[in-house]
Design a protein around this motif. Structure first.
Motif, short mmCIF file in Angstrom:
data_model
loop_
_atom_site.label_atom_id
_atom_site.label_comp_id
_atom_site.label_asym_id
_atom_site.label_seq_id
_atom_site.Cartn_x
_atom_site.Cartn_y
_atom_site.Cartn_z
N MET A 30 68.40 18.39 41.63
CA MET A 30 68.74 19.33 40.57
C MET A 30 67.69 19.20 39.47
O MET A 30 67.21 18.11 39.19
N TYR A 76 71.37 18.41 47.13
CA TYR A 76 70.19 18.99 46.50
C TYR A 76 69.71 18.17 45.30
O TYR A 76 70.52 17.69 44.50
N CYS A 109 69.17 25.55 34.68
CA CYS A 109 69.26 24.59 35.76
C CYS A 109 68.88 25.31 37.05
O CYS A 109 69.00 26.53 37.17
N TYR A 150 61.86 26.82 43.48
CA TYR A 150 63.30 26.72 43.31
C TYR A 150 63.97 28.02 43.75
O TYR A 150 63.50 29.12 43.43
N PHE A 181 76.40 20.82 46.99
CA PHE A 181 75.73 20.43 45.75
C PHE A 181 75.09 19.06 45.86
O PHE A 181 73.96 18.84 45.45
N TRP A 191 69.02 13.88 44.81
CA TRP A 191 70.34 14.28 45.27
C TRP A 191 71.35 13.14 45.21
O TRP A 191 72.54 13.37 45.04
N LEU A 250 75.15 28.37 40.20
CA LEU A 250 74.96 27.50 39.05
C LEU A 250 75.34 28.21 37.76
O LEU A 250 75.03 29.39 37.59
N ASP A 304 64.04 16.50 36.59
CA ASP A 304 64.84 16.66 37.79
C ASP A 304 65.41 15.32 38.22
O ASP A 304 64.99 14.26 37.74
N ALA A 352 78.08 23.55 39.30
CA ALA A 352 77.68 24.17 40.56
C ALA A 352 78.90 24.39 41.43
O ALA A 352 79.81 23.56 41.47
N VAL A 367 75.54 18.71 36.76
CA VAL A 367 74.35 18.00 36.31
C VAL A 367 74.26 18.17 34.79
O VAL A 367 74.64 19.22 34.25
N ARG A 395 73.78 13.26 36.85
CA ARG A 395 74.61 14.15 37.66
C ARG A 395 75.89 13.45 38.06
O ARG A 395 75.93 12.21 38.18
N THR A 436 68.09 24.70 41.60
CA THR A 436 68.04 23.87 42.80
C THR A 436 66.85 24.29 43.66
O THR A 436 66.50 25.46 43.72
#
Length: 125
Positions: A33, A31, A95, A112, A28, A52, A3, A49, A23, A78, A71, A97
């Motif tokens: 974010m 997930y 940021c 995370y 990507f 996905w 990231l 957040d 990312a 994102v 995103r 994940t």
């Protein structure tokens, strides 16, 4: 997933900024974010957040109505649109994940697994 956050800067109170987090990696889109922030001398705190596949977004109470997370899975990016910025929004924004794909990690930084390097946001009064 690697990231890299960008888009921070100096803005006057009431202004806007849009942060981006690019990312790398083919997973990507699998997930959730999240964005966190950390002000000097304070703990890292959850900002927002997004799921996905984008339908669900969650915000910390103080950011609701001012910040918008989104995103673009096609471009592995994102975003965090920040409006009506206040001096208390000054922080380094990260940021991140979760450790597990397709699962929300919530508000605790310990849940995370990967973090961007952070981008500084400074709001002057």
């Amino acid at each position: 997933v690697q990231l890299q956050a960008s888009g921070g800067g100096l803005v006057q109170a009431g202004g806007s900024l849009r942060l981006s987090c690019a990312a790398s990696g083919r997973t990507f889109s699998a997930y959730y974010m999240a964005w966190f922030r950390q002000a000097p001398g304070k703990e890292r705190e959850f900002v927002a957040d997004i799921s996905w596949n984008s339908p669900y977004a969650n915000y910390a109470e103080s950011m609701k109505g001012r910040f918008t997370i989104s995103r673009d899975n096609a471009n592995n990016t994102v975003y965090l649109q920040m409006n009506s910025l206040k001096p208390e929004d000054t922080a380094v924004y990260y940021c991140a994940t979760p450790r597990t794909p397709r699962r929300r990690a919530g508000v605790r930084p310990s849940e995370y697994g990967r973090w961007g390097q952070g981008t500084q946001v400074t709001v002057s009064s």
